[in-house]
Design an enzyme around this catalytic site. Structure first.
Site, short mmCIF file in Angstrom:
data_model
loop_
_atom_site.label_atom_id
_atom_site.label_comp_id
_atom_site.label_asym_id
_atom_site.label_seq_id
_atom_site.Cartn_x
_atom_site.Cartn_y
_atom_site.Cartn_z
N TYR A 176 0.95 -1.08 -0.06
CA TYR A 176 -0.05 0.15 0.12
C TYR A 176 0.96 1.49 0.11
CZ TYR A 176 -3.94 -2.81 1.08
OH TYR A 176 -5.17 -3.53 1.02
N ALA A 183 -18.73 -0.52 -2.39
CA ALA A 183 -18.70 -0.81 -3.78
C ALA A 183 -17.90 0.19 -4.27
CB ALA A 183 -19.92 -0.93 -4.08
N GLY A 194 -17.76 3.32 -3.61
CA GLY A 194 -18.61 4.65 -3.36
C GLY A 194 -19.97 4.57 -4.10
N LEU A 242 -22.32 2.74 -3.05
CA LEU A 242 -23.22 2.62 -2.09
C LEU A 242 -23.21 3.92 -1.03
CD1 LEU A 242 -23.01 -1.20 -1.37
CD2 LEU A 242 -24.76 -0.13 -2.56
#
Length: 329
Positions: free
Chosen positions: A53, A220, A222, A224
């Site tokens: 990351y 998901a 953004g 949802l």
């Protein structure tokens, strides 16, 4: 903030897990520090990262790997008491350089990757060390031997998986049992109202073996999070999100109307739906700002009625249950 056992283990973690994939990419270091400060103040004790990351997950080392771990390490170094107040999770598997042994789950790479993560995190142990993907080219005897050595040395406490299929979970756990090991305590999977494939075989396997589910991408990407309302307010969205909106517009309209009737934010309802599942230990949230973190803290307090859960199933139908009943008599 409520806390729950991580799978069948005795370890208790917050129902929200702070995901740090954005640290170093879309979130700068001072904001990342503020997010971690506020997370701890809110009772979130579960922090998740990965060695890869902080940059694109590809072999291009010019983009900078390990940045998220380094940011967490510098935050921990500010106050050494913080380390004993959080459950720190990271991952191994993704390519960390361009060499043939700089990736996957060989004992060679697991040892070197763990040592590198410890240095970046500025700690002497990792609470939850997760296999980021399955490596079917490396035997489980080799993988578990490497993990067992890390546990014996006190560098790792618990082992988890991520993106495993149901049969991978079963195979891994049976191999661990044969070595008299605890094996897996958690699995990170893609799971949200729009992506429910894990209900077929992954979730039944987790329930059988007592492994806690940690969903990633709970909103998901953004979709949802009240995307229709945000679009009406003039907020910019990517081309990919616009395509998804058009594909799911009727469902999104019903979903956001239901959330409005409940008096709750769509993002909070999506998170609360996941937390209602008995196999889910915690769901990952990946705030890019402190405001996004504050918005997520409401979700564990939301209780969804049976009628609301049925309506959500009607709007966002799953695969039809568990395998094989979902597709066979």
């Amino acid at each position: 903030m409520d806390h729950q056992h991580l799978g069948r283990s005795g370890l208790r973690v917050s129902r929200l897990c702070l995901g740090t994939m954005n640290f170093g990419m879309t979130t700068d270091e001072p904001t990342s520090f503020d997010i971690m400060d506020q997370a701890m103040e809110a009772g979130i004790n579960f922090f998740d990262t990965a060695d890869v990351y902080g940059g694109p997950q590809s072999p291009d080392m010019d983009k900078g790997y390990g940045i998220s771990e380094e940011i967490i390490g510098r935050w921990l170094a500010q106050d050494r008491t913080r380390r004993d107040r959080i459950v720190l999770a990271t991952k191994v598997y993704q390519p960390m350089d361009t060499g043939p042994n700089d990736r996957r789950l060989s004992a060679y790479h697991i040892r070197r990757a763990c040592e590198a993560s410890l240095r970046r995190l500025q700690t002497d142990h990792i609470d939850l060390y997760q296999m980021h993907h399955v490596d079917r080219s490396t035997p489980w005897e080799e993988i578990w031997q490497a993990m067992e050595q890390l546990v014996r040395e006190g560098k790792v406490t618990y082992i988890g998986s991520s993106n495993f299929a149901g049969w991978d979970i079963a195979t891994a756990q049976n191999a661990a049992t044969a070595r008299n090991l605890l094996g897996l305590v958690s699995e990170q999977s893609l799971y949200n109202l729009t992506a429910r494939t894990v209900e077929l075989e992954v979730i039944p396997a987790l329930r059988y073996y007592g492994i806690g589910l940690i969903p990633w991408s709970p909103l998901a990407g953004g979709l949802l999070g009240g995307v229709l309302r945000k679009a009406e307010q003039g907020r910019r969205t990517s081309e990919q999100v616009r395509r998804q909106i058009e594909q799911h517009r009727s469902q999104l309209e019903r979903y956001e109307a239901l959330c409005a009737d409940l008096g709750e934010e769509p993002a909070d309802v999506a998170l609360a739906w996941l937390l209602h599942h008995p196999v889910v230990t915690a769901t990952i949230i990946g705030p890019r700002t402190t405001e996004q973190l504050s918005g997520s803290r409401r979700a564990p307090e939301i209780s969804l009625s049976d009628g609301t859960l049925r309506e959500l199933d009607d709007i966002w139908p799953g695969p039809g249950g568990e395998a094989p009943q979902a597709y066979a008599w």
